[in-house]
Design an enzyme around this catalytic site. Structure first.
Site, mmCIF file in Angstrom:
data_model
loop_
_atom_site.group_PDB
_atom_site.id
_atom_site.type_symbol
_atom_site.label_atom_id
_atom_site.label_comp_id
_atom_site.label_asym_id
_atom_site.label_seq_id
_atom_site.Cartn_x
_atom_site.Cartn_y
_atom_site.Cartn_z
ATOM 1 N N GLY A 117 12.798 8.937 -21.009
ATOM 2 C CA GLY A 117 13.172 10.302 -20.619
ATOM 3 C C GLY A 117 11.970 11.215 -20.516
ATOM 4 O O GLY A 117 10.836 10.745 -20.469
ATOM 5 N N ASN A 118 12.225 12.508 -20.469
ATOM 6 C CA ASN A 118 11.133 13.481 -20.425
ATOM 7 C C ASN A 118 11.539 14.718 -21.220
ATOM 8 O O ASN A 118 12.667 14.824 -21.688
ATOM 9 C CB ASN A 118 10.778 13.816 -18.974
ATOM 10 N N ARG A 119 10.609 15.662 -21.340
ATOM 11 C CA ARG A 119 10.814 16.785 -22.259
ATOM 12 C C ARG A 119 11.522 17.982 -21.627
ATOM 13 O O ARG A 119 11.639 19.017 -22.251
ATOM 14 C CB ARG A 119 9.460 17.219 -22.815
#
Ligand SMILES: Cc1cc2nc3c(=O)[nH]c(=O)nc-3n(C[C@H](O)[C@H](O)[C@H](O)COP(=O)(O)O)c2cc1C
Length: 388
Positions: A197-199
């Site tokens: 995923g990412n932030r």
């Protein structure tokens, strides 16, 4: 529908402001209550937030909330003086200084306070700056005296608010437009519990969806794992993975305005495991495959008179150049570039600082709350729509 900051100050009439919130919410407005400490001696902030159907905010920049109108009802002699002199010693007066739209006030106080030379001068100062006064009315006052000082009835204040909004022309410029916004970050499964995923928190997209709805648009929000609440009054479609987001975006590709802020994974595990992979001593090698480019697909299939907005999160050095290239390669009208190598803006923060690339040129938008950046982006969208 308009976004209204409602200041409530410390007078007995504060309880009547509850009725005002109900009237404004019923009329479809988005009400953001700000109570002074004085007001909280008479009424609770919780009541106001419940009536306004919103959660109490822990945003440190509440005073920078973008609004079409600031209303203060009731307005005490004390806050009238603070507004007249530009003090900023609590949330309401800070918000008033940061507010660049119309101001409507409904004073309420004892007749002798209202007639005092200091109060007269303060009211004149506000009027001269364009503030609209509703009341006070002549009648029996809370403490038993009779004279001018009663707050106007909530119904009368609500009517004055509608008249002011209609005249300000700021109301609902996107009425009748369908706006599609994607927000958050996709999660690509490695197995049934783990993901790549990412932030991205989704704050920027949520701010855009909220602002578009406030401007009267019919908004659909493609929500990819939001860390923040989706705004009320928009249709939310959950799109946890890049594939979900692509499918749902393409199904709604005929929207009038499409704003793609979600951080969609560029790569996903090629073979996610069907069960949770047990912990083991051996390394786990994962092969990632590219996902498809949703924005490019939307750009390739775009219909005439549609406005397409892309976001580019990149490092500063060559990122801006890449954003320029992407704008033309993906046939987007606007590209919003933000530098994610900085920790004070962008991903998962409350503020952003961007460069807006459009056919109108390139514009650096200085660091501001994401709600303000959203307003700037939609101003540009409206400009392009008005050229068509
Ligand atoms: C019972 C009571 C009623 C009050 N009603 C009013 C009022 O109607 N108008 C007013 O200007 N001040 C009124 N005051 C005084 C304000 O509460 C006081 O000036 C306070 O500092 C206002 O703070 P605020 O303007 O930040 O809310 C009242 C005070 C008390 C104790």
């Amino acid at each position: 529908m308009a976004r209204i900051l409602l200041g409530v100050t410390g007078g007995i009439a504060a309880y009547k402001a509850c009725t005002l919130v109900r009237l404004l919410v019923r009329a479809g407005h988005d009400v953001y209550p700000i109570l002074t400490a004085g007001a909280e001696r008479f009424v609770s902030a919780e009541t106001f937030f419940a009536l306004a159907r919103r959660a109490q905010s822990d945003d440190p920049y509440q005073h920078l909330e973008h609004a079409d109108l600031l209303v203060v009802a009731p307005l005490t002699a004390n806050t009238l003086a603070r507004l007249a002199h530009g003090l900023a010693d609590d949330l309401l007066t800070e918000a008033a200084l940061a507010h660049d739209g119309p101001l409507l006030v409904a004073p309420a106080m004892n007749v002798r306070m209202w007639e005092h030379a200091a109060t007269r001068a303060n009211a004149e100062t506000l009027r001269a700056r364009g503030a609209v006064f509703v009341g006070p009315e002549d009648g029996e006052l809370a403490e038993g005296e009779v004279g001018v000082g009663r707050m106007a009835e909530p119904e009368q204040i609500a009517l004055a608010i509608e008249a002011l909004l209609a005249g300000s022309g700021k109301e609902r410029p996107l009425r009748g437009r369908r706006v599609l916004v994607s927000a958050g970050g996709t999660r690509e499964p490695l197995d049934t519990v783990r993901f790549v995923g990412n932030r991205s928190s989704g704050r920027m997209g949520v701010a855009l969806a909220e602002e578009a709805r406030r401007r009267g648009a019919e908004v659909t929000l493609l929500a990819a794992n939001l860390a923040v609440q989706a705004p009320a009054g928009v249709t939310v479609v959950e799109t946890p993975t890049a594939a979900d987001l692509e499918r749902e975006a393409l199904a709604r590709a005929d929207a009038d305005v499409i704003v793609m802020t979600a951080a969609v994974a560029d790569y996903r595990p090629a073979r996610p495991e069907a069960e949770k992979r047990p912990k083991g001593a051996a390394p786990w090698t994962v092969r990632l495959e590219p996902t498809s480019d949703v924005l490019a697909a939307l750009g390739a299939g775009r219909r005439p008179n549609q406005v397409l907005v892309g976001f580019a999160a990149d490092g500063a050095e060559s990122g801006l150049d890449r954003a320029r290239q992407k704008r033309s390669a993906k046939s987007a009208d606007i590209f919003v570039f933000n530098d994610v190598s900085r920790s004070d803006i962008g991903f998962d923060s409350l503020e952003n600082e961007v460069v807006l690339l459009s056919n109108g040129g390139e514009r650096h938008v200085p660091k501001a709350a994401k709600s303000e950046i959203a307003a700037t982006v939609l101003d540009e969208v409206e400009r392009i729509l008005s050229e068509q």
